[in-house]
Motif scaffolding. Structure first.
Motif, short mmCIF file in Angstrom:
data_model
loop_
_atom_site.label_atom_id
_atom_site.label_comp_id
_atom_site.label_asym_id
_atom_site.label_seq_id
_atom_site.Cartn_x
_atom_site.Cartn_y
_atom_site.Cartn_z
N ASP A 124 0.84 -1.20 0.00
CA ASP A 124 0.00 0.00 0.00
C ASP A 124 0.88 1.25 0.00
O ASP A 124 1.55 1.54 1.00
N GLU A 125 0.80 2.02 -1.07
CA GLU A 125 1.65 3.21 -1.18
C GLU A 125 1.49 4.19 0.00
O GLU A 125 2.50 4.68 0.52
N PRO A 126 0.25 4.47 0.48
CA PRO A 126 0.13 5.47 1.55
C PRO A 126 0.90 5.09 2.81
O PRO A 126 1.33 5.96 3.56
N TYR A 127 1.05 3.79 3.04
CA TYR A 127 1.81 3.36 4.23
C TYR A 127 3.31 3.47 3.98
O TYR A 127 4.05 4.05 4.78
N THR A 129 5.06 5.17 1.87
CA THR A 129 5.64 6.50 1.65
C THR A 129 6.18 7.08 2.96
O THR A 129 7.07 7.93 2.95
N LYS A 130 5.67 6.59 4.07
CA LYS A 130 6.13 7.08 5.39
C LYS A 130 7.61 6.78 5.63
O LYS A 130 8.25 7.42 6.45
N SER A 134 8.22 5.05 -3.11
CA SER A 134 7.30 5.66 -4.05
C SER A 134 6.97 4.67 -5.16
O SER A 134 7.70 3.69 -5.36
N ARG A 135 5.90 4.96 -5.86
CA ARG A 135 5.43 4.03 -6.88
C ARG A 135 6.33 4.06 -8.11
O ARG A 135 6.78 5.13 -8.52
#
Ligand code: COA
Length: 186
Positions: A124-127, A129-130, A134-135
């Motif tokens: 999951d990208e939102p997790y 990125t912390k 990055s995609r």
């Protein structure tokens, strides 16, 4: 009652942790996890022990309790040895305490001292990125099985450099003699 009485700590995974790590991954990912195509990249290949970390805390009797685990697998990307992050799992009752992020940060920091250029993962990208992932542009790296292109993420391990991985993603050096002989490889 086994109530935790201390703040968790991160340490390297030890050989005696294997069963508890497996139980965590079973809890986190369920029984179908080994059927995922990304698991084909792990078959017959050991995780990088210097990058395998666990989170622990201590119960009221001072006994260590394992709360989370992260492992990294060696993979080949376009012919170069790189890293695959995962599995990452935190005990369900312990989530939201920062354990997952801290485990990844420990692994990433240790990996920066190694020869690898980058880390890939599917998640999951939102997790992720912390911690700096990055995609990747679709098609830039090609996994051996079906993978959701929107979930392929990468991180450069070289300070100030953009991630420079592309090509076919393959298993790292096979160090299990049974698999190396071809047995069990479909
Ligand atoms: C994903 C997992 C490792 C997170 O562990 P954790 O210790 O709870 O994570 P942390 O406490 O370090 O981070 C929590 C933060 O990340 C967010 N987060 C957690 N999972 C997320 C996700 N899948 N997508 C987006 N954000 C996520 C939380 O909302 C929280 O945000 P906040 O700090 O703004 O409140 C844990 O939920 C887990 O083991 N899940 C089952 C296995 C799994 O899915 N592993 C990852 C495979 S992609």
């Amino acid at each position: 009652m086994n109530a935790a009485v201390s703040q968790w700590q991160i340490r390297l995974e030890a050989p005696g942790d294997a069963a508890a790590v497996e139980a965590l991954n079973a809890e986190g990912f369920g029984p179908g996890r080994c059927a995922k195509s990304v698991y084909r990249l792990r078959e017959g290949v050991a995780p990088v022990s210097a990058l395998s970390f666990v989170a622990v805390d201590f119960d009221v009797s001072g006994r260590e309790v394992l709360r989370g685990s992260v492992r990294f697998w060696p993979i080949r990307v376009g012919g170069h040895e790189e890293l695959l992050l995962g599995p990452l799992a935190v005990q369900s009752a312990q989530r939201g305490r920062g354990i997952g992020i801290a485990l990844m940060q420990a692994g990433i920091a240790a990996a920066q001292a190694g020869p690898w250029r980058g880390i890939l993962l599917i998640g999951d990208e939102p997790y992720y990125t912390k911690v700096g992932f990055s995609r990747l542009l679709p098609g830039r790296v090609r996994f051996p099985g079906p993978v959701d292109q929107n979930r392929i993420l990468g991180l450069s391990l070289k300070a100030g450099e953009l991630l420079n991985l592309s090509g076919e993603v393959r298993r790292g050096a096979i160090d299990d003699p049974v698999c190396a002989s071809g047995a069990g490889v479909g």
